[in-house]
Design a protein around this motif. Structure first.
Motif, PDB file in Angstrom:
ATOM      1  N   PRO A 140     -19.358  -1.017  20.806  1.00  0.00           N
ATOM      2  CA  PRO A 140     -20.063  -1.407  19.577  1.00  0.00           C
ATOM      3  C   PRO A 140     -20.938  -2.635  19.824  1.00  0.00           C
ATOM      4  CG  PRO A 140     -17.716  -1.057  19.175  1.00  0.00           C
ATOM      5  CD  PRO A 140     -17.905  -1.112  20.661  1.00  0.00           C
ATOM      6  N   ALA A 141     -21.999  -2.762  19.009  1.00  0.00           N
ATOM      7  CA  ALA A 141     -22.906  -3.904  19.158  1.00  0.00           C
ATOM      8  C   ALA A 141     -22.256  -5.193  18.684  1.00  0.00           C
ATOM      9  CB  ALA A 141     -24.199  -3.647  18.391  1.00  0.00           C
ATOM     10  N   SER A 142     -21.280  -5.074  17.783  1.00  0.00           N
ATOM     11  CA  SER A 142     -20.590  -6.256  17.263  1.00  0.00           C
ATOM     12  C   SER A 142     -19.238  -5.805  16.719  1.00  0.00           C
ATOM     13  CB  SER A 142     -21.415  -6.923  16.150  1.00  0.00           C
ATOM     14  OG  SER A 142     -21.378  -6.143  14.976  1.00  0.00           O
ATOM     15  N   THR A 143     -18.516  -6.716  16.091  1.00  0.00           N
ATOM     16  CA  THR A 143     -17.232  -6.367  15.492  1.00  0.00           C
ATOM     17  C   THR A 143     -17.393  -5.807  14.082  1.00  0.00           C
ATOM     18  OG1 THR A 143     -16.956  -8.634  14.700  1.00  0.00           O
ATOM     19  CG2 THR A 143     -15.995  -8.103  16.844  1.00  0.00           C
ATOM     20  N   SER A 144     -18.646  -5.669  13.640  1.00  0.00           N
ATOM     21  CA  SER A 144     -18.884  -5.056  12.325  1.00  0.00           C
ATOM     22  C   SER A 144     -18.485  -3.584  12.380  1.00  0.00           C
ATOM     23  CB  SER A 144     -20.372  -5.182  11.960  1.00  0.00           C
ATOM     24  OG  SER A 144     -20.699  -4.306  10.906  1.00  0.00           O
ATOM     25  N   LEU A 145     -17.758  -3.127  11.369  1.00  0.00           N
ATOM     26  CA  LEU A 145     -17.354  -1.719  11.339  1.00  0.00           C
ATOM     27  C   LEU A 145     -18.560  -0.797  11.206  1.00  0.00           C
ATOM     28  CD1 LEU A 145     -14.121  -1.875   9.140  1.00  0.00           C
ATOM     29  CD2 LEU A 145     -14.304  -1.701  11.623  1.00  0.00           C
ATOM     30  N   ASP A 146     -19.637  -1.297  10.589  1.00  0.00           N
ATOM     31  CA  ASP A 146     -20.864  -0.504  10.509  1.00  0.00           C
ATOM     32  C   ASP A 146     -21.423  -0.255  11.906  1.00  0.00           C
ATOM     33  OD1 ASP A 146     -20.920  -0.231   7.725  1.00  0.00           O
ATOM     34  OD2 ASP A 146     -21.896  -2.183   7.478  1.00  0.00           O
ATOM     35  N   ASP A 147     -21.352  -1.272  12.773  1.00  0.00           N
ATOM     36  CA  ASP A 147     -21.832  -1.100  14.144  1.00  0.00           C
ATOM     37  C   ASP A 147     -20.935  -0.145  14.927  1.00  0.00           C
ATOM     38  OD1 ASP A 147     -24.030  -2.680  13.827  1.00  0.00           O
ATOM     39  OD2 ASP A 147     -23.105  -4.509  14.636  1.00  0.00           O
ATOM     40  N   VAL A 148     -19.633  -0.166  14.619  1.00  0.00           N
ATOM     41  CA  VAL A 148     -18.714   0.769  15.277  1.00  0.00           C
ATOM     42  C   VAL A 148     -19.069   2.203  14.890  1.00  0.00           C
ATOM     43  CG1 VAL A 148     -16.317   1.496  15.508  1.00  0.00           C
ATOM     44  CG2 VAL A 148     -16.867  -0.939  15.387  1.00  0.00           C
ATOM     45  N   VAL A 149     -19.289   2.432  13.597  1.00  0.00           N
ATOM     46  CA  VAL A 149     -19.663   3.768  13.123  1.00  0.00           C
ATOM     47  C   VAL A 149     -20.960   4.227  13.783  1.00  0.00           C
ATOM     48  CG1 VAL A 149     -20.467   5.066  11.104  1.00  0.00           C
ATOM     49  CG2 VAL A 149     -18.458   3.571  10.924  1.00  0.00           C
ATOM     50  N   THR A 150     -21.945   3.332  13.823  1.00  0.00           N
ATOM     51  CA  THR A 150     -23.233   3.677  14.439  1.00  0.00           C
ATOM     52  C   THR A 150     -23.057   4.042  15.906  1.00  0.00           C
ATOM     53  OG1 THR A 150     -24.444   2.240  12.917  1.00  0.00           O
ATOM     54  CG2 THR A 150     -25.543   2.809  14.985  1.00  0.00           C
ATOM     55  N   ALA A 151     -22.259   3.269  16.628  1.00  0.00           N
ATOM     56  CA  ALA A 151     -22.055   3.517  18.055  1.00  0.00           C
ATOM     57  C   ALA A 151     -21.328   4.840  18.304  1.00  0.00           C
ATOM     58  CB  ALA A 151     -21.282   2.353  18.682  1.00  0.00           C
ATOM     59  N   VAL A 152     -20.314   5.122  17.482  1.00  0.00           N
ATOM     60  CA  VAL A 152     -19.563   6.383  17.638  1.00  0.00           C
ATOM     61  C   VAL A 152     -20.483   7.576  17.409  1.00  0.00           C
ATOM     62  CG1 VAL A 152     -17.757   7.835  16.652  1.00  0.00           C
ATOM     63  CG2 VAL A 152     -17.319   5.400  17.058  1.00  0.00           C
ATOM     64  N   ASN A 153     -21.287   7.518  16.355  1.00  0.00           N
ATOM     65  CA  ASN A 153     -22.144   8.648  16.013  1.00  0.00           C
ATOM     66  C   ASN A 153     -23.297   8.827  16.999  1.00  0.00           C
ATOM     67  OD1 ASN A 153     -20.527   9.168  13.814  1.00  0.00           O
ATOM     68  ND2 ASN A 153     -21.808   8.040  12.367  1.00  0.00           N
ATOM     69  N   ALA A 154     -23.675   7.745  17.680  1.00  0.00           N
ATOM     70  CA  ALA A 154     -24.760   7.837  18.657  1.00  0.00           C
ATOM     71  C   ALA A 154     -24.267   8.294  20.027  1.00  0.00           C
ATOM     72  CB  ALA A 154     -25.457   6.480  18.794  1.00  0.00           C
ATOM     73  N   ALA A 155     -22.945   8.334  20.209  1.00  0.00           N
ATOM     74  CA  ALA A 155     -22.389   8.610  21.539  1.00  0.00           C
ATOM     75  C   ALA A 155     -22.289  10.088  21.873  1.00  0.00           C
ATOM     76  CB  ALA A 155     -21.008   7.966  21.645  1.00  0.00           C
ATOM     77  N   SER A 156     -22.465  10.956  20.887  1.00  0.00           N
ATOM     78  CA  SER A 156     -22.359  12.410  21.100  1.00  0.00           C
ATOM     79  C   SER A 156     -21.007  12.793  21.692  1.00  0.00           C
ATOM     80  CB  SER A 156     -23.500  12.908  22.008  1.00  0.00           C
ATOM     81  OG  SER A 156     -24.751  12.650  21.422  1.00  0.00           O
ATOM     82  N   GLY A 157     -19.954  12.136  21.209  1.00  0.00           N
ATOM     83  CA  GLY A 157     -18.605  12.438  21.683  1.00  0.00           C
ATOM     84  C   GLY A 157     -17.977  13.547  20.857  1.00  0.00           C
ATOM     85  N   PRO A 158     -16.668  13.690  20.928  1.00  0.00           N
ATOM     86  CA  PRO A 158     -15.987  14.793  20.230  1.00  0.00           C
ATOM     87  C   PRO A 158     -15.772  14.562  18.740  1.00  0.00           C
ATOM     88  CG  PRO A 158     -14.398  13.487  21.434  1.00  0.00           C
ATOM     89  CD  PRO A 158     -15.744  12.946  21.814  1.00  0.00           C
ATOM     90  N   ALA A 159     -16.168  13.390  18.220  1.00  0.00           N
ATOM     91  CA  ALA A 159     -15.939  13.104  16.799  1.00  0.00           C
ATOM     92  C   ALA A 159     -17.076  12.271  16.239  1.00  0.00           C
ATOM     93  CB  ALA A 159     -14.611  12.383  16.593  1.00  0.00           C
ATOM     94  N   ARG A 160     -17.248  12.377  14.926  1.00  0.00           N
ATOM     95  CA  ARG A 160     -18.182  11.514  14.216  1.00  0.00           C
ATOM     96  C   ARG A 160     -17.384  10.617  13.278  1.00  0.00           C
ATOM     97  NH1 ARG A 160     -23.373  12.342  14.582  1.00  0.00           N
ATOM     98  NH2 ARG A 160     -23.788  11.394  12.534  1.00  0.00           N
ATOM     99  N   ALA A 161     -17.951   9.444  12.959  1.00  0.00           N
ATOM    100  CA  ALA A 161     -17.208   8.444  12.192  1.00  0.00           C
ATOM    101  C   ALA A 161     -17.881   8.136  10.873  1.00  0.00           C
ATOM    102  CB  ALA A 161     -17.073   7.163  13.015  1.00  0.00           C
ATOM    103  N   VAL A 162     -17.061   7.687   9.917  1.00  0.00           N
ATOM    104  CA  VAL A 162     -17.556   7.183   8.646  1.00  0.00           C
ATOM    105  C   VAL A 162     -16.614   6.075   8.199  1.00  0.00           C
ATOM    106  CG1 VAL A 162     -16.258   8.851   7.257  1.00  0.00           C
ATOM    107  CG2 VAL A 162     -18.347   7.825   6.331  1.00  0.00           C
ATOM    108  N   LYS A 163     -17.150   5.055   7.503  1.00  0.00           N
ATOM    109  CA  LYS A 163     -16.348   3.928   7.023  1.00  0.00           C
ATOM    110  C   LYS A 163     -15.906   4.230   5.597  1.00  0.00           C
ATOM    111  CE  LYS A 163     -18.326   0.072   5.737  1.00  0.00           C
ATOM    112  NZ  LYS A 163     -19.081  -1.220   5.728  1.00  0.00           N
ATOM    113  N   VAL A 164     -14.563   4.144   5.351  1.00  0.00           N
ATOM    114  CA  VAL A 164     -14.008   4.480   4.034  1.00  0.00           C
ATOM    115  C   VAL A 164     -13.318   3.242   3.455  1.00  0.00           C
ATOM    116  CG1 VAL A 164     -12.419   5.971   2.769  1.00  0.00           C
ATOM    117  CG2 VAL A 164     -13.639   6.862   4.771  1.00  0.00           C
ATOM    118  N   PRO A 165     -13.669   2.806   2.216  1.00  0.00           N
ATOM    119  CA  PRO A 165     -13.022   1.624   1.624  1.00  0.00           C
ATOM    120  C   PRO A 165     -11.511   1.804   1.504  1.00  0.00           C
ATOM    121  CG  PRO A 165     -14.976   2.276   0.364  1.00  0.00           C
ATOM    122  CD  PRO A 165     -14.703   3.369   1.331  1.00  0.00           C
TER     123      PRO A 165
END
Length: 459
Positions: A140-165
């Motif tokens: 991830p670009a930072s410890t922000s969960l938004d950056d984690v979601v962005t990195a996961v979705n850009a990685a073309s891995g076996p899963a996609r991510a979304v942040k849920v309150p």
């Protein structure tokens, strides 16, 4: 270009005289323009014919392809299952019991307000492992969960991510498999890929407040349930492809009892294809007929005169019309197309008897389909010979007309220059005449004055 001086000396309307003379001079160009307009209309009409022939070719080519008319309808005895059949299917039936639907894996992490660091202050790496053991390491670009979601979705891995309150400013990461079924199973770790391999990475689903919401699983169905021949089949989706050759079944719910899948010849589908072909042929023949028709007109004196359509006397168009007509009407293996519901009218087109074709399909399905494909193949050949971009007869007619239009355009442009020069010459001539007449009138006035003076002095 000089302008004329209307009647200053002569009293003549020289502009009108010049325009009248120019109208006579321009008659050859007017004839060329009339011919140009006629050729352009011919090109437009030929292009419309070519478009209709191209549509006919595509339709007939599709019908004449291997197994194109080997159509089947697929039905099931329960709304929980739907079935489709391709041209490679065969008529028959089979019982199937769906015992499990496919499911995509969904994981949610424990609640967190930010992504953890790796101990050095940098955001910890994240590693996803798919069902084959392939690792996808994400930084991830930072410890922000938004950056984690962005990195996961850009990685073309076996899963996609979304942040849920998750309440109180915290969030969970929901990870959903990109592939349905058991093949889409994945594991998610906090740590680098090397740490996962070494067994030192943290399994995020091991946290007590994390959860696997849906486990990856395949759909399952049983054939011949309750018999010694019982056979289990699986699918990563809820569609069981090629349950029978050319037959696919899609489940929307599990079934308590076997569901019967029936595959039958689709005579309605075959009949529609035959009817569409007849309509397409009639569209071409009717178009030629309309633009070849001779109409009767009456002139101002009450005399009757015949006027031919734009295709009248065009042997090329007539030849194409005859080829398409023959392709549709010629016998097949000694049998008239009327035996398959394709009838010739005295107007030179066709009618279609759907009931006749369905009767023929019921008595001899293979022979009837073969005959229809032979007719479609002949029509396709006729349409192709007319529309081929290089050798097509209608294509050649269009190119010939376009060449003539280009030549006429050049001739008309040449006449523009010639007529402009002629008009300038006439204007110069008439201007000179007016000037000369003006001078003569001046001399006449002077002489008249002199003569009058002489007369008065002799008295």
């Amino acid at each position: 270009m000089a302008s004329s001086i209307d009647g200053l000396a002569s009293g003549l309307n020289t502009t009108s005289i010049i325009n009248s003379l120019m109208a006579v001079e321009a008659q050859p160009q007017t004839q060329l323009k009339t011919k140009l307009a006629s050729d352009q209309t011919m090109i437009s009409t030929l292009q419309s014919l070519n478009s209709k022939l191209s549509s006919l070719k595509d339709l007939a080519s599709g019908d004449s392809a291997v197994n194109a008319l080997n159509l089947f309808s697929a039905t099931t005895s329960s709304p929980a299952l739907s079935a489709t059949a391709t041209t490679s299917a065969t008529a028959g039936s089979i019982d199937v019991t769906v015992t499990q639907l496919a499911q995509s894996q969904v994981d949610v992490t424990a609640a967190m307000s930010s992504w953890p660091t790796d101990g050095s202050g940098a955001p910890a790496r994240l590693t996803l492992v798919d069902s084959t053991g392939k690792q996808t390491e994400i930084t991830p670009a930072s410890t922000s969960l938004d950056d984690v979601v962005t990195a996961v979705n850009a990685a073309s891995g076996p899963a996609r991510a979304v942040k849920v309150p998750a309440g109180n400013g915290a969030y969970r990461l929901q990870l959903t498999a990109t592939t349905s079924g058991a093949a889409g199973a994945f594991s998610v770790y906090q740590g680098a890929a090397a740490q996962v391999s070494a067994g030192t990475a943290t399994d995020l689903m091991a946290d007590p407040s994390a959860a696997v919401i849906k486990a990856a699983r395949d759909a399952k169905a049983t054939l011949y349930a309750g018999t010694p021949a019982a056979q289990t089949i699986t699918s990563g989706t809820n569609t069981f492809t090629d349950l029978l050759p050319g037959v696919s079944v899609t489940a929307s719910a599990v079934t308590a009892a076997p569901v019967t899948v029936n595959i039958a010849s689709d005579s309605a589908g075959i009949t529609k294809k035959a009817g569409d072909l007849v309509n397409a042929v009639n569209d071409v023949l009717g178009f030629v007929s309309i633009y070849s028709a001779v109409t009767q007109t009456t002139d101002a004196h009450g005399a009757s005169a015949a006027s031919g359509g734009i295709f009248s006397g065009n042997s090329g168009v007539r030849s194409v019309n005859d080829q398409v007509f023959s392709a549709m009407s010629m016998p097949v293996n000694g049998k008239s197309p009327s035996e398959y519901g394709i009838n010739v009218t005295r107007d030179g087109n066709f009618t279609f008897d759907a009931a006749k074709l369905q009767s023929s399909l019921a008595s001899d399905p293979a022979g009837t389909q073969a005959a229809l494909q032979t007719i479609a193949s002949r029509v396709s050949d006729a349409a192709t010979s007319a529309t081929d971009p290089s050798t097509g007869s209608v294509t050649a007619l269009i190119k010939g007309q376009q060449s003539e239009v280009a030549d006429l355009g050049s001739q008309i442009a040449d006449w523009d220059l010639r007529l402009a020069t002629r008009r300038q010459t006439l204007q110069t001539t008439y201007n000179a005449m007016e000037v000369a007449l003006g001078q003569l009138n001046a001399q006449q006035s002077w002489l008249t004055g002199q003569i009058a003076g002489l007369s008065s002095s002799t008295k």
